[in-house]
Design a protein around this motif. Structure first.
Motif, PDB file in Angstrom:
ATOM      1  N   ASP A 153      47.946  46.774  56.501  1.00 27.28           N
ATOM      2  CA  ASP A 153      48.331  47.534  55.314  1.00 27.28           C
ATOM      3  C   ASP A 153      49.306  46.818  54.388  1.00 27.28           C
ATOM      4  OD1 ASP A 153      46.766  49.441  56.467  1.00 27.28           O
ATOM      5  OD2 ASP A 153      48.418  50.707  57.121  1.00 27.28           O
ATOM      6  N   GLY A 154      49.071  45.543  54.154  1.00 20.54           N
ATOM      7  CA  GLY A 154      49.957  44.796  53.275  1.00 20.54           C
ATOM      8  C   GLY A 154      49.378  44.614  51.882  1.00 20.54           C
ATOM      9  N   LEU A 155      49.852  43.596  51.208  1.00 11.33           N
ATOM     10  CA  LEU A 155      49.464  43.320  49.832  1.00 11.33           C
ATOM     11  C   LEU A 155      47.952  43.167  49.676  1.00 11.33           C
ATOM     12  CD1 LEU A 155      50.113  42.608  46.878  1.00 11.33           C
ATOM     13  CD2 LEU A 155      50.356  40.224  47.637  1.00 11.33           C
ATOM     14  N   PHE A 156      47.322  42.426  50.587  1.00  7.14           N
ATOM     15  CA  PHE A 156      45.885  42.197  50.456  1.00  7.14           C
ATOM     16  C   PHE A 156      45.087  43.495  50.596  1.00  7.14           C
ATOM     17  CE2 PHE A 156      47.168  37.809  51.528  1.00  7.14           C
ATOM     18  CZ  PHE A 156      46.627  37.180  50.411  1.00  7.14           C
ATOM     19  N   ARG A 157      45.567  44.413  51.423  1.00  4.94           N
ATOM     20  CA  ARG A 157      44.896  45.706  51.559  1.00  4.94           C
ATOM     21  C   ARG A 157      44.955  46.460  50.232  1.00  4.94           C
ATOM     22  NH1 ARG A 157      42.529  48.241  56.106  1.00  4.94           N
ATOM     23  NH2 ARG A 157      41.995  50.353  55.510  1.00  4.94           N
ATOM     24  N   TRP A 158      46.128  46.461  49.613  1.00  6.08           N
ATOM     25  CA  TRP A 158      46.269  47.136  48.318  1.00  6.08           C
ATOM     26  C   TRP A 158      45.416  46.462  47.248  1.00  6.08           C
ATOM     27  CZ3 TRP A 158      47.859  51.858  47.656  1.00  6.08           C
ATOM     28  CH2 TRP A 158      48.724  52.422  48.599  1.00  6.08           C
ATOM     29  N   LEU A 159      45.328  45.135  47.288  1.00  7.39           N
ATOM     30  CA  LEU A 159      44.483  44.415  46.328  1.00  7.39           C
ATOM     31  C   LEU A 159      43.002  44.739  46.556  1.00  7.39           C
ATOM     32  CD1 LEU A 159      46.310  40.954  46.188  1.00  7.39           C
ATOM     33  CD2 LEU A 159      46.237  42.732  44.396  1.00  7.39           C
ATOM     34  N   ALA A 160      42.615  44.908  47.817  1.00  7.94           N
ATOM     35  CA  ALA A 160      41.236  45.302  48.131  1.00  7.94           C
ATOM     36  C   ALA A 160      40.953  46.698  47.577  1.00  7.94           C
ATOM     37  CB  ALA A 160      41.001  45.264  49.639  1.00  7.94           C
ATOM     38  N   VAL A 161      41.907  47.618  47.746  1.00  9.75           N
ATOM     39  CA  VAL A 161      41.752  48.973  47.205  1.00  9.75           C
ATOM     40  C   VAL A 161      41.604  48.903  45.682  1.00  9.75           C
ATOM     41  CG1 VAL A 161      42.903  51.199  46.869  1.00  9.75           C
ATOM     42  CG2 VAL A 161      42.983  50.092  49.107  1.00  9.75           C
ATOM     43  N   ALA A 162      42.438  48.108  45.033  1.00  8.01           N
ATOM     44  CA  ALA A 162      42.382  47.980  43.577  1.00  8.01           C
ATOM     45  C   ALA A 162      41.050  47.374  43.130  1.00  8.01           C
ATOM     46  CB  ALA A 162      43.550  47.131  43.075  1.00  8.01           C
ATOM     47  N   THR A 163      40.579  46.376  43.852  1.00  7.11           N
ATOM     48  CA  THR A 163      39.297  45.750  43.517  1.00  7.11           C
ATOM     49  C   THR A 163      38.158  46.745  43.665  1.00  7.11           C
ATOM     50  OG1 THR A 163      40.140  43.598  44.216  1.00  7.11           O
ATOM     51  CG2 THR A 163      37.735  43.834  44.086  1.00  7.11           C
ATOM     52  N   PHE A 164      38.183  47.518  44.742  1.00  6.46           N
ATOM     53  CA  PHE A 164      37.167  48.558  44.951  1.00  6.46           C
ATOM     54  C   PHE A 164      37.216  49.562  43.802  1.00  6.46           C
ATOM     55  CE2 PHE A 164      35.544  52.516  46.808  1.00  6.46           C
ATOM     56  CZ  PHE A 164      34.360  52.073  47.390  1.00  6.46           C
ATOM     57  N   ALA A 165      38.413  49.971  43.421  1.00  2.00           N
ATOM     58  CA  ALA A 165      38.570  50.947  42.334  1.00  2.00           C
ATOM     59  C   ALA A 165      38.031  50.405  41.015  1.00  2.00           C
ATOM     60  CB  ALA A 165      40.043  51.339  42.185  1.00  2.00           C
ATOM     61  N   VAL A 166      38.344  49.157  40.708  1.00  2.00           N
ATOM     62  CA  VAL A 166      37.866  48.548  39.464  1.00  2.00           C
ATOM     63  C   VAL A 166      36.339  48.439  39.479  1.00  2.00           C
ATOM     64  CG1 VAL A 166      37.827  46.400  38.112  1.00  2.00           C
ATOM     65  CG2 VAL A 166      40.004  47.344  38.921  1.00  2.00           C
ATOM     66  N   ALA A 167      35.778  48.043  40.614  1.00  2.00           N
ATOM     67  CA  ALA A 167      34.320  47.908  40.719  1.00  2.00           C
ATOM     68  C   ALA A 167      33.629  49.257  40.527  1.00  2.00           C
ATOM     69  CB  ALA A 167      33.943  47.303  42.072  1.00  2.00           C
ATOM     70  N   ILE A 168      34.162  50.296  41.156  1.00  2.00           N
ATOM     71  CA  ILE A 168      33.583  51.630  41.012  1.00  2.00           C
ATOM     72  C   ILE A 168      33.723  52.111  39.569  1.00  2.00           C
ATOM     73  CG2 ILE A 168      33.977  54.067  41.606  1.00  2.00           C
ATOM     74  CD1 ILE A 168      32.336  52.611  43.700  1.00  2.00           C
ATOM     75  N   TYR A 169      34.889  51.895  38.969  1.00  2.00           N
ATOM     76  CA  TYR A 169      35.119  52.352  37.598  1.00  2.00           C
ATOM     77  C   TYR A 169      34.194  51.634  36.615  1.00  2.00           C
ATOM     78  CZ  TYR A 169      37.071  53.244  33.066  1.00  2.00           C
ATOM     79  OH  TYR A 169      37.211  53.578  31.749  1.00  2.00           O
TER      80      TYR A 169
END
Length: 175
Positions: free
Chosen positions: A16-32
């Motif tokens: 649950d570090g920085l890379f996890r948050w970046l993965a969440v953000a990438t997923f969000a951007v891709a879905i959006y």
């Protein structure tokens, strides 16, 4: 964005570090951006048969990669991933099989399925356990259970629609 998402989620073994948050953000951007692309196409009358086929495949790649990665990380049961992936691949193949009779666009149920799957994946991706404890898992698992049910039901609906599409085409050749 799928390869970047996979890499970010795999970095640091999914902790649950920085890379996890970046993965969440990438997923969000891709879905959006996927939603934005669909909204723009509809609003400008640019819906094409290619888009009706390509867009669901892009959705499946992103959703599928997230499910597989969550299972690889031990955060999601493999049977959930397999049920969803079998349905997704099966319906994609079915669409190609019946394409000579007509294009099966995404149904409202199929869109609802994507929304629920996306929400469930977000809940699994977000490192919520630090704030919610065991409740984070129960909430995520409940939404994922709903996603599995809707996935199976809409898969059956697509099969019925494909049979009907084929039947109509064979009864009315040349139309």
């Amino acid at each position: 964005m799928v390869p970047l998402f996979i890499w970010l989620l795999a970095a640091d073994d999914g902790r649950d570090g920085l890379f996890r948050w970046l993965a969440v953000a990438t997923f969000a951007v891709a879905i959006y951006t996927d939603k934005l692309d669909g909204d723009l196409a509809r609003s400008r009358g640019l819906i094409t048969d290619f888009g009706k086929i390509a867009d669901p495949i892009a959705d499946k790649l992103l959703i599928g990669s997230a499910l597989v990665m969550l299972s690889v990380l031990g955060e999601l049961w493999w049977w959930v991933t397999l049920v969803i992936l079998v349905r997704e691949v099966g319906i994609t193949v079915l669409r190609f099989v019946v394409i000579r009779y007509g294009v099966m666009a995404a149904s409202r149920g199929g869109k609802l399925k994507t929304v629920i799957q996306t929400l469930a994946i977000f809940l699994f991706l977000l490192p919520l356990a630090a704030w919610l404890g065991a409740w984070a898992w129960w909430i995520s698992a409940t939404v994922m259970a709903a996603a599995v049910v809707v996935t199976v039901v809409t898969g059956a609906d697509y099969v019925i629609k494909a049979v009907q599409l084929r039947r109509r085409a064979l009864q009315n050749p040349g139309q």
